[in-house]
Design a protein around this motif. Structure first.
Motif, PDB file in Angstrom:
ATOM      1  N   ASN A 189       2.298 -76.943   0.395  1.00 41.26           N
ATOM      2  CA  ASN A 189       1.376 -78.011   0.024  1.00 41.26           C
ATOM      3  C   ASN A 189       0.186 -77.354  -0.660  1.00 41.26           C
ATOM      4  N   ASN A 190       0.098 -77.516  -1.990  1.00 43.63           N
ATOM      5  CA  ASN A 190      -0.991 -76.926  -2.757  1.00 43.63           C
ATOM      6  C   ASN A 190      -2.183 -77.880  -2.724  1.00 43.63           C
ATOM      7  N   TYR A 191      -3.243 -77.488  -2.062  1.00 46.39           N
ATOM      8  CA  TYR A 191      -4.434 -78.329  -1.926  1.00 46.39           C
ATOM      9  C   TYR A 191      -5.063 -78.663  -3.280  1.00 46.39           C
ATOM     10  N   PHE A 192      -5.060 -77.708  -4.209  1.00 44.08           N
ATOM     11  CA  PHE A 192      -5.654 -77.956  -5.520  1.00 44.08           C
ATOM     12  C   PHE A 192      -4.877 -79.019  -6.287  1.00 44.08           C
ATOM     13  N   GLU A 193      -3.544 -78.941  -6.227  1.00 44.83           N
ATOM     14  CA  GLU A 193      -2.722 -79.946  -6.917  1.00 44.83           C
ATOM     15  C   GLU A 193      -2.915 -81.323  -6.296  1.00 44.83           C
ATOM     16  N   GLU A 194      -2.999 -81.388  -4.976  1.00 48.74           N
ATOM     17  CA  GLU A 194      -3.247 -82.667  -4.292  1.00 48.74           C
ATOM     18  C   GLU A 194      -4.602 -83.241  -4.705  1.00 48.74           C
ATOM     19  N   ARG A 200      -6.172 -82.682  -7.519  1.00 49.76           N
ATOM     20  CA  ARG A 200      -6.090 -83.131  -8.912  1.00 49.76           C
ATOM     21  C   ARG A 200      -5.405 -84.490  -9.013  1.00 49.76           C
ATOM     22  N   THR A 201      -4.301 -84.672  -8.293  1.00 48.54           N
ATOM     23  CA  THR A 201      -3.580 -85.930  -8.370  1.00 48.54           C
ATOM     24  C   THR A 201      -4.379 -87.073  -7.760  1.00 48.54           C
ATOM     25  N   LYS A 226     -13.488 -77.159  -4.723  1.00 49.70           N
ATOM     26  CA  LYS A 226     -12.640 -75.977  -4.555  1.00 49.70           C
ATOM     27  C   LYS A 226     -13.095 -75.126  -3.372  1.00 49.70           C
ATOM     28  N   SER A 278      -5.202 -71.574  -1.284  1.00 46.62           N
ATOM     29  CA  SER A 278      -5.110 -73.003  -1.582  1.00 46.62           C
ATOM     30  C   SER A 278      -3.774 -73.597  -1.144  1.00 46.62           C
TER      31      SER A 278
END
Length: 124
Positions: free
Chosen positions: A111-116, A118-119, A44, A98
């Motif tokens: 573009n959410n870096y945290f979601e990317e 996680r995936t 993070k 993020s």
């Protein structure tokens, strides 16, 4: 006592060697545990520290890096293509945020870096 190399090691030297090995093995194990426990927070922090205000000027396969797709930005940096950018996209990401904003023609893509992360399995 003599080992197979022909070097004689007395009992005190064996004890010092054992303590030395136990010390370094324990440091190694503690480091691994620390990284396992804090890996999400470290990822993070790395994602939040990125700052980018630039434009995509080229997308190409980098022959030096096994033909992985790379993106070239107007500020001269070149990075592996992690998001389906298009040539001409303006990319904006503030440090501490993020979300990366991609300005493409008449639209804004978030573009959410945290979601990317996680995936892709980097965050839990």
């Amino acid at each position: 006592m003599e080992n197979y190399l022909g070097i004689e090691i007395d009992k005190t030297s064996k004890r010092i060697i054992k303590i030395f090995v136990v010390f370094f093995v324990s440091i190694f194990v503690l480091t691994i545990l620390y990284l396992i426990i804090n890996s999400n927070e470290l990822v993070k922090q790395q994602l939040l520290s990125i700052e980018r205000y630039t434009r995509v000027i080229d997308i190409y396969n980098n022959k030096k890096e096994h033909n992985f797709p790379y993106v070239k930005y107007s500020n001269g940096t070149q990075k592996i293509l992690e998001f389906p950018y298009q040539i001409g996209d303006s990319v904006s990401k503030s440090k501490g945020d993020s979300i990366e904003y991609i300005f493409r023609k008449d639209s804004i893509i978030k573009n959410n870096y945290f979601e990317e992360a996680r995936t892709n399995g980097f965050l839990k």
